[in-house]
Design an enzyme around this catalytic site. Structure first.
Site, mmCIF file in Angstrom:
data_model
loop_
_atom_site.group_PDB
_atom_site.id
_atom_site.type_symbol
_atom_site.label_atom_id
_atom_site.label_comp_id
_atom_site.label_asym_id
_atom_site.label_seq_id
_atom_site.Cartn_x
_atom_site.Cartn_y
_atom_site.Cartn_z
ATOM 1 N N ASP A 13 0.816 -1.226 0.000
ATOM 2 C CA ASP A 13 0.000 0.000 0.000
ATOM 3 C C ASP A 13 0.845 1.269 0.000
ATOM 4 O O ASP A 13 0.445 2.287 0.553
ATOM 5 C CB ASP A 13 -0.954 0.016 1.202
ATOM 6 C CG ASP A 13 -1.852 -1.198 1.241
ATOM 7 O OD1 ASP A 13 -2.512 -1.474 0.224
ATOM 8 O OD2 ASP A 13 -1.892 -1.884 2.282
ATOM 9 N N HIS A 41 -4.231 -1.392 -6.419
ATOM 10 C CA HIS A 41 -3.499 -0.173 -6.713
ATOM 11 C C HIS A 41 -4.509 0.889 -7.132
ATOM 12 O O HIS A 41 -5.273 0.673 -8.067
ATOM 13 C CB HIS A 41 -2.489 -0.396 -7.849
ATOM 14 C CG HIS A 41 -1.387 -1.337 -7.491
ATOM 15 N ND1 HIS A 41 -0.586 -1.946 -8.444
ATOM 16 C CD2 HIS A 41 -0.933 -1.779 -6.308
ATOM 17 C CE1 HIS A 41 0.306 -2.714 -7.842
ATOM 18 N NE2 HIS A 41 0.099 -2.628 -6.549
#
Length: 421
Positions: A13, A41
């Site tokens: 992340d 993403h």
């Protein structure tokens, strides 16, 4: 130009999609080389905001070939849903390698069942997307691959029957519903009809690009601290998230990788179980989560938040030979008057600047260096010179601690909110 490998340098992340989206605009091909749809993403561009889970982040560049590579595991149902949100004009350049393994519904069932058997303090934190069980089938050499969908139907049915003879026994042990060959074959036919023109042996395509000197972007999923070998095992993913994985799983030889960009968030976050040394359980951690919008792109789960961990970053830099660093979400720290950086740990009374293995991380006390915040917005900064002095000092201190130049600085999610030094 050769290949550029983009690697998450933390627990995942880090904003890889945001950097890959920028780099993909200059690339001839993007290869997603490992993982499945268990992490996302987020890409923001002129077409909207997109959470990509299995489709490569270069999908929005019309002239870029996008390959879901041999080392991935693919849930075609999820891919169908994902493509619905992407304008059709971008679908033509998407391909799936014949060697990518298939995630079936029973893999998801078993993922959840296996997690539920773990004690509460020992849960991996799986998203229950079937990633681990599918990689287990791959390692056991009983899994099915994308190319199998194109086989003679009788041969495919035989492969399904062989796989189910093992899976149904395990499902029964967990008191879960079993599957018939027809159940899985019918699912496989839906996938075949949708993707038969996109499932290809991609190695000749990749080799041609390499020999022509084209720019190839290698995109991983999650971060180094979730690597199957070098991460916080067993609280990790089931494949290699490192640049070594990029070589092994993409089809691009290691000599062709000319640069390795490590993606670093200006603080640290994690989704899933296991040790996370700099995690904050106070109002500061909540402030980071709130300002940073730290909720999982796949699950919506709140991310665990903490200060930047330079100890972990230094190890990531070594393992991957980072040539450049991209630091994201600097703007999230705009409202903090003091900021901390983890520079060492104390484990069992001994201080170390080296990241220990999983169990020792659980016992680690973090030693911090405190730096001054800048208390002004960076969102409109577009050059290094326009950044506040304290923000520049913070970036340079990170650079000094990990020994790699920070080339890209993200001050927001939009495409133009990126400073290039």
């Amino acid at each position: 130009m050769g290949a550029i490998s983009v690697v998450g340098a933390q627990w995942g992340d880090e904003g890889k999609g945001r950097i890959v989206d920028y780099l993909a605009s200059k690339a001839d091909a993007v290869i997603r080389y490992q993982g499945g749809d268990n992490a996302g993403h987020t890409v923001i561009n002129e077409y909207g905001k997109f959470a990509l889970h299995i489709i490569p982040s270069g999908i929005f560049s019309k002239d870029t070939i996008n390959i879901v590579g041999a080392g991935t595991v693919v849930n075609f149902d999820r891919m169908i849903d994902e493509l619905k949100n992407i304008p059709e004009e971008f679908h033509n350049n998407l391909f799936i390698d014949v060697r990518a393994h298939l995630i079936f519904p029973f893999n998801k069932d078993l993922d959840g069942a296996e997690e539920n058997t773990r004690k509460s303090n020992d849960k991996v934190g799986t998203t229950k997307c079937g990633i681990g069980p599918t990689y287990a089938d791959k390692a056991s050499r009983i899994g099915l691959r994308a190319g199998d969908l194109l086989l003679d139907e009788n041969i495919l049915k035989d492969k399904i029957e062989h796989l189910l003879s093992s899976k149904n026994k395990t499902l029964k042990n967990y008191n879960l519903a079993e599957y018939t060959v027809k159940d899985i074959f019918d699912k496989a036919m839906v996938w075949k009809n949708k993707f038969k023109d996109k499932i290809q042996d991609c190695l000749p395509i990749i080799e041609k690009l390499v020999k022509q000197g084209k720019t190839i972007l290698l995109e991983g999923q999650l971060g180094v601290m979730r690597d199957i070998d070098w991460g916080v095992y067993p609280y990790c993913t089931s494949s290699s998230t490192t640049v070594g994985g990029a070589c092994a799983l993409s089809g691009v030889p290691f000599r062709e990788i000319k640069s390795v960009v490590g993606i670093v968030k200006a603080y640290t976050t994690s989704v899933g179980g296991g040790p996370f040394p700099t995690e904050l359980f106070d109002d500061v951690g909540e402030k980071l989560r709130r300002i940073g919008g730290e909720f999982g792109a796949t699950t919506g789960r709140p991310r665990r938040c903490g200060w930047l961990d330079a100890v972990a970053l230094k190890q990531s830099a070594y393992l991957n030979s980072f040539t450049d660093i991209a630091i994201t979400k600097i703007d999230v720290l705009d409202d903090f008057d003091t900021i901390k950086i983890a520079t060492s740990y104390t484990v069992d009374g001994k201080t170390t600047d080296y990241l220990p293995d999983t169990e020792a991380q659980k016992r680690a006390h973090v030693n911090y260096e405190v730096v001054k915040g800048w208390m002004t917005s960076t969102k409109d900064c577009r050059t290094w010179e326009s950044l506040p002095e304290e923000a520049k000092k913070y970036i340079l201190r990170i650079e000094e601690l990990i020994g790699v130049r920070i080339k890209y600085i993200s001050v927001g999610p939009e495409r133009d909110q990126l400073i290039i030094r």
